[in-house]
Design a protein around this motif. Sequence first.
Motif, PDB file in Angstrom:
ATOM      1  N   THR A 126       0.829  -1.200   0.000  1.00 45.91           N
ATOM      2  CA  THR A 126       0.000   0.000   0.000  1.00 45.91           C
ATOM      3  C   THR A 126       0.865   1.253   0.000  1.00 45.91           C
ATOM      4  O   THR A 126       1.853   1.344   0.723  1.00 45.91           O
ATOM      5  CB  THR A 126      -0.911   0.018   1.237  1.00 45.91           C
ATOM      6  OG1 THR A 126      -1.692  -1.179   1.260  1.00 45.91           O
ATOM      7  CG2 THR A 126      -1.838   1.222   1.202  1.00 45.91           C
ATOM      8  N   THR A 127       0.492   2.222  -0.813  1.00 47.51           N
ATOM      9  CA  THR A 127       1.232   3.480  -0.864  1.00 47.51           C
ATOM     10  C   THR A 127       0.886   4.331   0.351  1.00 47.51           C
ATOM     11  O   THR A 127      -0.289   4.571   0.632  1.00 47.51           O
ATOM     12  CB  THR A 127       0.890   4.258  -2.144  1.00 47.51           C
ATOM     13  OG1 THR A 127       1.260   3.470  -3.270  1.00 47.51           O
ATOM     14  CG2 THR A 127       1.634   5.585  -2.186  1.00 47.51           C
TER      15      THR A 127
ATOM     16  N   ASP B 121      -9.009   7.413   1.675  1.00 52.04           N
ATOM     17  CA  ASP B 121      -8.581   6.242   0.920  1.00 52.04           C
ATOM     18  C   ASP B 121      -7.062   6.071   0.919  1.00 52.04           C
ATOM     19  O   ASP B 121      -6.528   5.249   0.178  1.00 52.04           O
ATOM     20  CB  ASP B 121      -9.083   6.320  -0.526  1.00 52.04           C
ATOM     21  CG  ASP B 121      -8.579   7.566  -1.249  1.00 52.04           C
ATOM     22  OD1 ASP B 121      -7.995   8.443  -0.573  1.00 52.04           O
ATOM     23  OD2 ASP B 121      -8.766   7.651  -2.472  1.00 52.04           O
ATOM     24  N   SER B 122      -6.341   6.831   1.744  1.00 51.23           N
ATOM     25  CA  SER B 122      -4.888   6.721   1.806  1.00 51.23           C
ATOM     26  C   SER B 122      -4.470   5.946   3.049  1.00 51.23           C
ATOM     27  O   SER B 122      -5.291   5.605   3.893  1.00 51.23           O
ATOM     28  CB  SER B 122      -4.252   8.112   1.826  1.00 51.23           C
ATOM     29  OG  SER B 122      -4.561   8.763   3.048  1.00 51.23           O
ATOM     30  N   ALA B 123      -3.161   5.652   3.145  1.00 58.17           N
ATOM     31  CA  ALA B 123      -2.600   4.991   4.321  1.00 58.17           C
ATOM     32  C   ALA B 123      -1.654   5.982   4.991  1.00 58.17           C
ATOM     33  O   ALA B 123      -0.454   6.005   4.704  1.00 58.17           O
ATOM     34  CB  ALA B 123      -1.863   3.722   3.917  1.00 58.17           C
TER      35      ALA B 123
ATOM     36  N   ARG C  42       7.061   3.635   3.737  1.00 57.81           N
ATOM     37  CA  ARG C  42       6.403   2.662   2.866  1.00 57.81           C
ATOM     38  C   ARG C  42       6.311   1.297   3.560  1.00 57.81           C
ATOM     39  O   ARG C  42       5.290   0.613   3.498  1.00 57.81           O
ATOM     40  CB  ARG C  42       7.181   2.536   1.554  1.00 57.81           C
ATOM     41  CG  ARG C  42       6.444   1.763   0.470  1.00 57.81           C
ATOM     42  CD  ARG C  42       7.412   1.298  -0.606  1.00 57.81           C
ATOM     43  NE  ARG C  42       8.109   2.394  -1.243  1.00 57.81           N
ATOM     44  CZ  ARG C  42       7.668   3.012  -2.342  1.00 57.81           C
ATOM     45  NH1 ARG C  42       6.525   2.659  -2.889  1.00 57.81           N
ATOM     46  NH2 ARG C  42       8.380   3.981  -2.887  1.00 57.81           N
TER      47      ARG C  42
END
Length: 243
Positions: free
Chosen positions: A2-3, A44-46, A221
């Motif tokens: 996952t980005t 929707d991001s990490a 990351r």
Amino acid sequence: MTTPHLLLFGARGRMGTSIAQIASERGIPCTSAPAGDLPHPPHDSAPVVVDFSGPGEAERALQTAVDLGVPFVGGTTGLGEAFEDALDDAARTVPVLWASNMSLGIAVLHRLVREAARMLPTSYDVELVELHHRRKKDAPSGTALTLAEAARDMRGGNLRTAREGLTGPRDRDEIGAFGVRGGEVVGEHTVYFLGDADRIELTHRARDRSLFASGAVEAARWIVGQRPGRFTIDDVLDSPTGP
């Protein structure tokens, strides 16, 4: 993998600027977290809090990670025992990766120092010298102290960070760590193992600050999806997917 979405504290500093640039080059979103503003990343991001700020702001960055329930990656040095305790507390609820130096080369040097300290007899004296640019605020560097601790873990001893005047003979169990400041040196660390008949020198020289920024971005990351706990750059180095 996952980005991550970097929530960057210290974005206006030398390291922060370099991290933002490398993140942009690698297609990783990065949001500055200036004083007074609590970042709100897209759902929707990490998100990962990344801190290279300074005293006061580093504590706020760590608390932001805890409040948001997201991972923390930090490299601010010179913060003392209280911050170490805060890192341990935060690691009970979120993944925490703190390193005095984000360079993968320094991670390798750290292992070499441990091996040399383990294999060589204690008749070898251990001394460290670090060299940095004139603007660096703490001395010895956090990296030098981490390397000294690596040697001490293997053989014991007492850390010494200053010698002046009539100090008398060197104690056999001393581990010296000393800083030199000047010019625009990015960072250089040499660990000496000094025997009666020979000398071993282990040196890492950084030529560009992007080296550390790249390691920080890769750490961010890597930490996405990790369980709560304390991690180091060694964990990134050991990752099956590589740094």
